[in-house]
Design a protein around this motif. Structure first.
Motif, PDB file in Angstrom:
ATOM      1  N   PHE A  90       0.854  -1.189   0.000  1.00 48.94           N
ATOM      2  CA  PHE A  90       0.000   0.000   0.000  1.00 48.94           C
ATOM      3  C   PHE A  90       0.893   1.244   0.000  1.00 48.94           C
ATOM      4  CE2 PHE A  90      -2.482  -3.312   2.261  1.00 48.94           C
ATOM      5  CZ  PHE A  90      -3.418  -3.508   1.264  1.00 48.94           C
ATOM      6  N   PRO A  91       0.981   1.939  -1.119  1.00 48.58           N
ATOM      7  CA  PRO A  91       2.024   2.966  -1.256  1.00 48.58           C
ATOM      8  C   PRO A  91       1.907   4.122  -0.272  1.00 48.58           C
ATOM      9  CG  PRO A  91       0.499   3.024  -3.123  1.00 48.58           C
ATOM     10  CD  PRO A  91       0.191   1.794  -2.345  1.00 48.58           C
ATOM     11  N   SER A  92       0.680   4.507   0.118  1.00 51.03           N
ATOM     12  CA  SER A  92       0.565   5.691   0.965  1.00 51.03           C
ATOM     13  C   SER A  92       0.689   5.342   2.451  1.00 51.03           C
ATOM     14  CB  SER A  92      -0.750   6.422   0.687  1.00 51.03           C
ATOM     15  OG  SER A  92      -1.807   5.764   1.328  1.00 51.03           O
ATOM     16  N   LEU A  93       0.737   4.046   2.749  1.00 55.04           N
ATOM     17  CA  LEU A  93       0.889   3.653   4.150  1.00 55.04           C
ATOM     18  C   LEU A  93       2.373   3.467   4.477  1.00 55.04           C
ATOM     19  CD1 LEU A  93      -2.132   3.122   3.685  1.00 55.04           C
ATOM     20  CD2 LEU A  93      -1.942   1.088   5.099  1.00 55.04           C
ATOM     21  N   THR A  94       2.709   3.639   5.753  1.00 55.92           N
ATOM     22  CA  THR A  94       4.099   3.396   6.143  1.00 55.92           C
ATOM     23  C   THR A  94       4.355   1.898   6.164  1.00 55.92           C
ATOM     24  OG1 THR A  94       3.592   3.228   8.480  1.00 55.92           O
ATOM     25  CG2 THR A  94       4.074   5.436   7.640  1.00 55.92           C
ATOM     26  N   GLU A  97       2.556   0.370   9.032  1.00 53.53           N
ATOM     27  CA  GLU A  97       1.113   0.290   8.789  1.00 53.53           C
ATOM     28  C   GLU A  97       0.772  -0.822   7.804  1.00 53.53           C
ATOM     29  OE1 GLU A  97      -0.625   4.800   9.434  1.00 53.53           O
ATOM     30  OE2 GLU A  97       0.457   4.366   7.583  1.00 53.53           O
TER      31      GLU A  97
ATOM     32  N   ARG C 167      -6.955   2.437   8.954  1.00 55.34           N
ATOM     33  CA  ARG C 167      -5.893   1.924   8.084  1.00 55.34           C
ATOM     34  C   ARG C 167      -6.491   1.092   6.964  1.00 55.34           C
ATOM     35  NH1 ARG C 167      -2.956   1.362  12.895  1.00 55.34           N
ATOM     36  NH2 ARG C 167      -3.794  -0.718  13.219  1.00 55.34           N
ATOM     37  N   ARG C 170      -7.620   3.279   4.254  1.00 55.86           N
ATOM     38  CA  ARG C 170      -6.530   3.773   3.413  1.00 55.86           C
ATOM     39  C   ARG C 170      -5.963   2.670   2.540  1.00 55.86           C
ATOM     40  NH1 ARG C 170      -2.983   5.435   7.854  1.00 55.86           N
ATOM     41  NH2 ARG C 170      -1.441   6.015   6.309  1.00 55.86           N
ATOM     42  N   ASP C 174      -5.760   2.693  -1.480  1.00 54.49           N
ATOM     43  CA  ASP C 174      -4.523   2.511  -2.256  1.00 54.49           C
ATOM     44  C   ASP C 174      -4.666   1.415  -3.298  1.00 54.49           C
ATOM     45  OD1 ASP C 174      -3.118   4.444  -1.036  1.00 54.49           O
ATOM     46  OD2 ASP C 174      -1.702   3.148   0.019  1.00 54.49           O
ATOM     47  N   ASP C 175      -5.208   0.267  -2.900  1.00 51.61           N
ATOM     48  CA  ASP C 175      -5.200  -0.894  -3.785  1.00 51.61           C
ATOM     49  C   ASP C 175      -6.250  -1.869  -3.264  1.00 51.61           C
ATOM     50  OD1 ASP C 175      -4.723  -3.259  -5.138  1.00 51.61           O
ATOM     51  OD2 ASP C 175      -2.559  -2.960  -5.199  1.00 51.61           O
TER      52      ASP C 175
END
Lengths: 232, 241, 290, 358
Positions: A90-94, A97, C167, C170, C174-175
């Motif tokens: 997931f690119p926007s998550l760290t 995360e 989370r 999100r 994202d995907d």
């Protein structure tokens, strides 16, 4: 009883048939490798196991229970986890995360974020970095770690060595042993035949949507594999 | 002599991953260049940068000596760059004939009536003449690949980019395809061919360039390149055969 | 000083716009659905509150939590029962479907409540204000609404960044396929996202009902303001949406001051169009979404 | 609808391209009869029915053009009321201020619509999909607000189109009717001819896959612009006709979002991406309106629900379903190629191909 059993699966992408009567059995504790050229149907088979695709005919049994009409998230609950082709972190998550999302279903088991950092120490300093900024190898390690977080009984790995430097590939294959020790069974799809044959306990060669050859790496000769790989 | 096609120092990353890293490759007029490399090496992305499907982060694309980096997709096509897609993208609600017509009337900018003869020729050359009125969405994989080729040819390219056009075909079909491509090359079209099916490449191309990690690993005579240890190691993860 | 007054009012108004905009942005972010019924859904809670107030005569402020709960259920069921079916069918289908829903809601409200202006009476609060000096007075209600908007945006950020469900939102954003492979039931997440969006809408909708009169035709402008705030601020950022709302609010109040009240809304539109022309990715967007 | 046949011979290869079949010629005959019936209608149909048909024809013209944008160019606009309103006000301007005959003013309105569409496209094409839809809506609101705030146009309360009011009633009604009929025929014929042209090939290609279309040399931006401008001109034209029809122009009515709501319902229910769909949709819409309009809001609710049901469960709409079952089109668009003779070389290839396939 096999951990995963596929019985005569026929899988289609709309009107295009990608798998023809594919049958295989994965035993607990195995490293089962599927090899074959591009478009041979290996990835399609993995997607069918993970639930992204549904076979039009044929059956899937996990631990003896049919799962073919189960949504992907239910399969994760049962202990099937996928490391998708192209990593798909997931690119926007760290980094951290990403790992936490992997544990979304909260299956009990040995794997925790710390365990993943022990397995891939390179991830530890990157914990708070956005996954989009990672290199290919780091992302692959993260993708595997993320999958482990669900404490799978069966982990599906789709082209994990793709686009990675040999050193990184080596490190990832080394991690397989730790995975087995933790009780995972590994079903891996690879184009990189050489590496995977050194670790696999069972090999299935895909050719044009069918399994052309199966057996233990010891039983199969290089010529047989080359023939099945290229279809000549 | 001006190169048919040249990329200079191309760079592209998706997210944080560098997919094309300072990639400079040039293609001579009339040659057939094979592109190989492991999956994910950046081969298709390189095509996308040449055709404008993806915008480069840096570097230049030169076509017949002219900088085309700033041109839009359809302009690049009209300049003479034709391409096929790895996963065929037919206009599924149109017939095979109409698919080819789009290329002729827009890529080659012909008047529709005037282009019919051109289209028929291409349909016959690519073996689609029996299916001209079939909806493209209902074609088999081989025919979809043929249609990719036909549609690209209809735009009258001087450089033809083929993206794994032999993938998924049977051996006999591959042989047939090689013959078709050989005829194209004989008419003076420059061919750049990404392909995993190595023997198909070896049967046709004069030169092979190997791409790995978005960079050029090596290039040269097809057989020499493919038998080098270095290439085998990167390509199949070791020496198999 | 009059300008200052208008400026302050504009900023406060911007908070109100942002309150409507974050829901639109949240839904778009998690499922790429452009909800054309969003504007009409902002008036529904005001009518829900109106029904309650008429039935049991209590302060409209007390109706907010109940309205929030009702709107959550409405959002969840709407998404799970209907909208989930088109999330993956491309944005055109989503637009048509939500446009249809918008027309149904608007006419159902007309049927149930007529086109008359309504107002949620909250007693004296709507006329109370803090007088800073001769020319500058800040109304309590607009201030409260602005602060609520701040709290909602901070709360939403915390929810998205700190909670498991957030989370998951999100990750799905994202995907969504990778998210499903991680064990996330995307259908549930989408429904939750719509539910949360409508909870926020409920707060903003009831607040507006207290602040001004409303009627069933208010939906279109609500949608447009929310949309303008989202685009001005840049998609996918709560603070961007707040900034977008404030810029829009300021444009409207300062436009009214400069060109006269009839031109207020138009000034807002024009500022939006200028930003769209010059910086289509929005002011706070990190990257251009392709 | 004429069967377009072209036979060319080059070498000993002969082929012809057909679009229409024999059935289509019968359909064409029926079509002509229907058109003649409509042309003559005011002479026997009576005023109330003629007036109703003006509405019918206006909506048919509008939905046809909206379908051209959505069904082929993939542009979803919910701001067509902006062009309709501007068309109405332009007509008023030409008729009452510049003293052009209203039936001539209609033409100017169409031009104004096209001119407004150009900069609008430059702006909204920066947005994608659903956001493009709201962008068009904002532009419509901008136009409405500007018009409503200008004193000279009567502000929010609107203006009477005096030139139209002062016309003799029967002339006005018949003239309006023929203009509405003309607009409809123009919309259908323009759409049909456009789709039959080179640009039509581009539009169908864009509908199926826009990236592949661009890679084949299709100018995506310009092709989309064509449809946007044509639709803008057409909507302004219909707006002008409606201004003469109702004699009165008011921002709240002329720029009403309900205009677009009708178009969405009609096109979606009838079938997006076919010329036949909007025709069927308009008929259904009218039947519904005549039977349920007296229930006020219920009629909108029913329409809305119908559109929701169709979108979710039968996204191709009624004609899409029919076409799928029968493959019959009243307006044939598919080019059929017949190869009569072949060169020796091509026969060789054919033989090889046959072998491989076998």
């Amino acid at each position: 009883m096999s951990l995963l059993e596929i019985e005569a699966a026929n899988v289609y992408y709309e009107d295009f048939q990608a798998l023809y009567d594919v049958s295989l059995k994965v035993e607990e504790g195995e490293i089962f490798a599927c090899i074959g050229a591009n478009g041979a149907g290996k990835s399609t088979m993995l997607k069918t196991v993970s639930g992204v695709l549904v076979p039009r005919r044929g059956r899937l049994l996990f631990d003896g229970k049919p799962i073919d009409h189960m949504a992907p998230y239910r399969r994760v609950e049962l202990g099937i986890s996928m490391v998708p082709e192209g990593r798909r972190v997931f690119p926007s998550l760290t980094v951290h995360e990403n790992l936490l999302v992997g544990a979304y279903r909260g299956r009990p088991g040995p794997w925790t974020a710390d365990g993943v950092y022990d397995l891939f120490p390179l991830l530890q300093p990157l914990k708070k970095r956005q996954a989009s900024g990672l290199s290919g190898g780091e992302q692959q390690a993260l993708a595997i770690g993320r999958s482990l977080m669900s404490n799978p009984r069966l982990i599906l790995m789709d082209e994990v060595s793709l686009g990675l430097a040999p050193v990184v590939i080596k490190r990832i294959y080394e991690a397989f042993k730790t995975l087995l020790d933790s009780g995972c069974t590994i079903l891996v799809v690879e184009q990189d035949v050489q590496h995977v044959l050194t670790v696999a306990t069972h090999v299935a060669c895909f050719l044009e949507g069918r399994i052309a050859l199966q057996g233990t790496p010891r039983d199969l000769t290089n010529d047989q594999i080359t023939a099945a790989y290229f279809g000549v | 002599m001006t190169k048919a096609l040249e990329t200079q120092g191309l760079r592209k990353s998706f997210g944080g991953v560098l997919v094309i890293d300072d990639l400079s490759i040039s293609v001579d007029q009339g040659e057939a260049l094979g592109i190989v490399g492991p999956n994910g090496a950046g081969k298709t992305t390189w095509f996308n940068l040449i055709t404008g499907a993806v915008h480069a982060d840096g570097g230049k694309v030169l076509f017949q000596g002219k900088d085309i980096t700033g041109l839009s997709r359809h302009e690049r096509c009209r300049q003479g760059i034709g391409r096929t897609f790895q996963i065929p993208k037919p206009f599924s609600g149109m017939t095979v004939f109409e698919n080819v017509l789009v290329g002729a009337t827009h890529g080659r900018r012909m008047r529709e009536r005037a282009s019919y003869g051109h289209c028929v020729e291409i349909l016959e050359m690519t073996g689609l003449h029996d299916k001209v009125n079939v909806l493209a969405g209902s074609l088999t994989l081989l025919d979809r690949k043929r249609l990719e080729l036909a549609r690209a040819l209809a735009t009258d390219p001087s450089v033809l980019l083929l993206d794994e056009i032999a993938g998924g075909l049977t051996e006999a079909e591959v042989q047939e395809l090689i013959e078709e491509i050989r005829k194209l090359q004989a008419t003076g079209i420059t061919i750049v061919w990404i392909e995993h099916i190595v023997h198909a490449l070896l049967a046709l191309v004069n030169r092979i360039t190997v791409i790995q990690f978005g960079r050029k690993l090596c290039e040269g005579d097809p057989r020499e390149v493919m038998s080098s240890q270095e290439v085998q190691a990167c390509y199949m993860g070791g020496t198999l055969a | 000083m009059d300008w200052l007054n208008q400026g302050v009012q504009g900023i406060l108004l911007g908070g109100h716009f942002a309150l409507f905009a974050v829901g639109l942005a949240l839904v778009f972010g998690t499922m790429r659905l452009v909800n054309l019924a969003h504007g009409d859904l902002t008036i529904v809670p005001a009518y829900v509150a109106l029904l309650m107030i008429n039935a049991i005569h209590f302060s409209p402020f007390y109706s907010i939590p109940i309205t929030m709960a009702i709107m959550f259920v409405v959002g969840y069921l709407l998404q799970r029962g209907l909208l989930n079916r088109v999330v993956q069918s491309g944005d055109v289908v989503g637009v048509i479907l939500t446009f249809g829903i918008s027309i149904v809601i608007q006419n159902a409200l007309l049927l149930g409540f007529t086109a008359d202006n309504e107002r949620l009476k909250a007693g004296t609060i709507d006329s109370l204000s803090i007088r800073i000096n001769e020319n500058l007075a800040i109304g309590w209600l607009p201030l409260i609404i602005f602060l609520v908007a701040l709290v909602v945006i901070i709360g939403l950020q915390l929810f998205l960044n700190r909670t498991k469900m957030g989370r998951a939102f999100r990750a799905v954003s994202d995907d969504q396929e990778a998210a499903r492979l991680m064990g996330i039931n995307t259908k549930h997440i989408w429904a939750m996202a719509m539910g949360v969006a409508l909870v926020i809408v409920a707060i903003g909708g009831v607040m507006r009902g207290i602040r001004t009169t409303f009627d069933p035709s208010f939906g279109s402008l609500s949608l447009i303001y929310a949309f303008e705030a989202v685009i001005i601020g840049g998609m996918g950022s709560g603070w961007g949406t707040l900034l977008g709302g404030i810029i829009l609010g300021l444009s409207q109040t300062l436009g009214a001051r400069a060109f006269g009240p009839p031109w207020s809304i138009l000034t807002g539109h024009v500022v939006f169009l200028i930003i769209l022309a010059l910086r289509p990715q929005g002011l706070l967007a990190k990257t251009v979404t392709s | 609808m004429k069967a377009a046949t072209s036979a060319t011979a080059s070498g000993d290869r002969q082929f012809s391209v057909h679009v229409a079949s024999r059935v289509n010629q019968v359909v064409l005959g029926v079509g002509i009869i229907i058109v003649v019936f409509f042309i003559l209608f005011p002479f026997f149909g009576g005023t109330p029915m003629t007036r109703r048909l003006v509405d019918f024809l206006s909506l048919l013209a509008l939905s046809q053009l909206w379908n051209l944008m959505l069904g082929y160019a993939g542009l979803i606009s919910v701001g067509q009321q902006g062009y309709i309103g501007m068309g109405a006000y332009t007509l008023w301007l030409f008729a009452d201020v510049l003293h052009v005959h209203p039936f001539v003013g209609v033409i100017f309105a169409a031009f104004v619509g096209a001119i407004i569409a150009l900069p609008s496209a430059a702006l909204v094409f920066k947005l994608k999909g659903g956001y493009l839809a709201i962008g068009t809506w904002v532009l419509a609101e901008v136009l409405k607000t500007v018009v409503a705030n200008i004193k000279q146009t009567g502000g929010g309360s609107g203006v009477t189109v005096v030139a139209a009011r002062d016309m003799e009633v029967s002339v006005r009604i018949q003239g309006t009717y023929w203009w509405a009929l003309g607009a409809t025929l123009i919309a259908i014929v323009v759409t049909y001819l456009l789709l039959r042209s080179r640009t039509g090939l581009a539009l169908k290609a864009i509908r199926d896959n826009d990236l592949a279309a661009e890679s084949c040399g299709v100018n995506l931006w310009r092709t989309r612009l064509y449809t946007f401008v044509i639709a803008g001109a057409g909507c302004a034209l219909v707006g002008a006709i409606s201004a003469i029809h109702v004699l009165f122009v008011q921002p709240a009515a002329a720029f009403n979002i309900n205009w677009t709501a009708y178009l969405v319902f009609i096109t979606v229910i009838g079938g997006v991406g076919t010329i036949e769909g909007p025709i069927i949709g308009t008929i259904i819409y009218f039947v519904l309106r005549e039977t349920t309009a007296k229930y006020g809001e219920w009629y909108f609710i029913v329409l809305g629900l119908l559109a929701i049901v169709v979108t979710v469960w039968s996204p191709r709409g009624i004609y899409g379903y029919i076409a799928q079952k029968t493959n019959f089109y009243v307006f044939p668009l598919q080019r059929k190629l017949r190869i009569v003779g072949r060169t020796a070389a091509s026969q060789e290839i054919a033989a090889e191909g046959g072998e491989v396939a076998g």
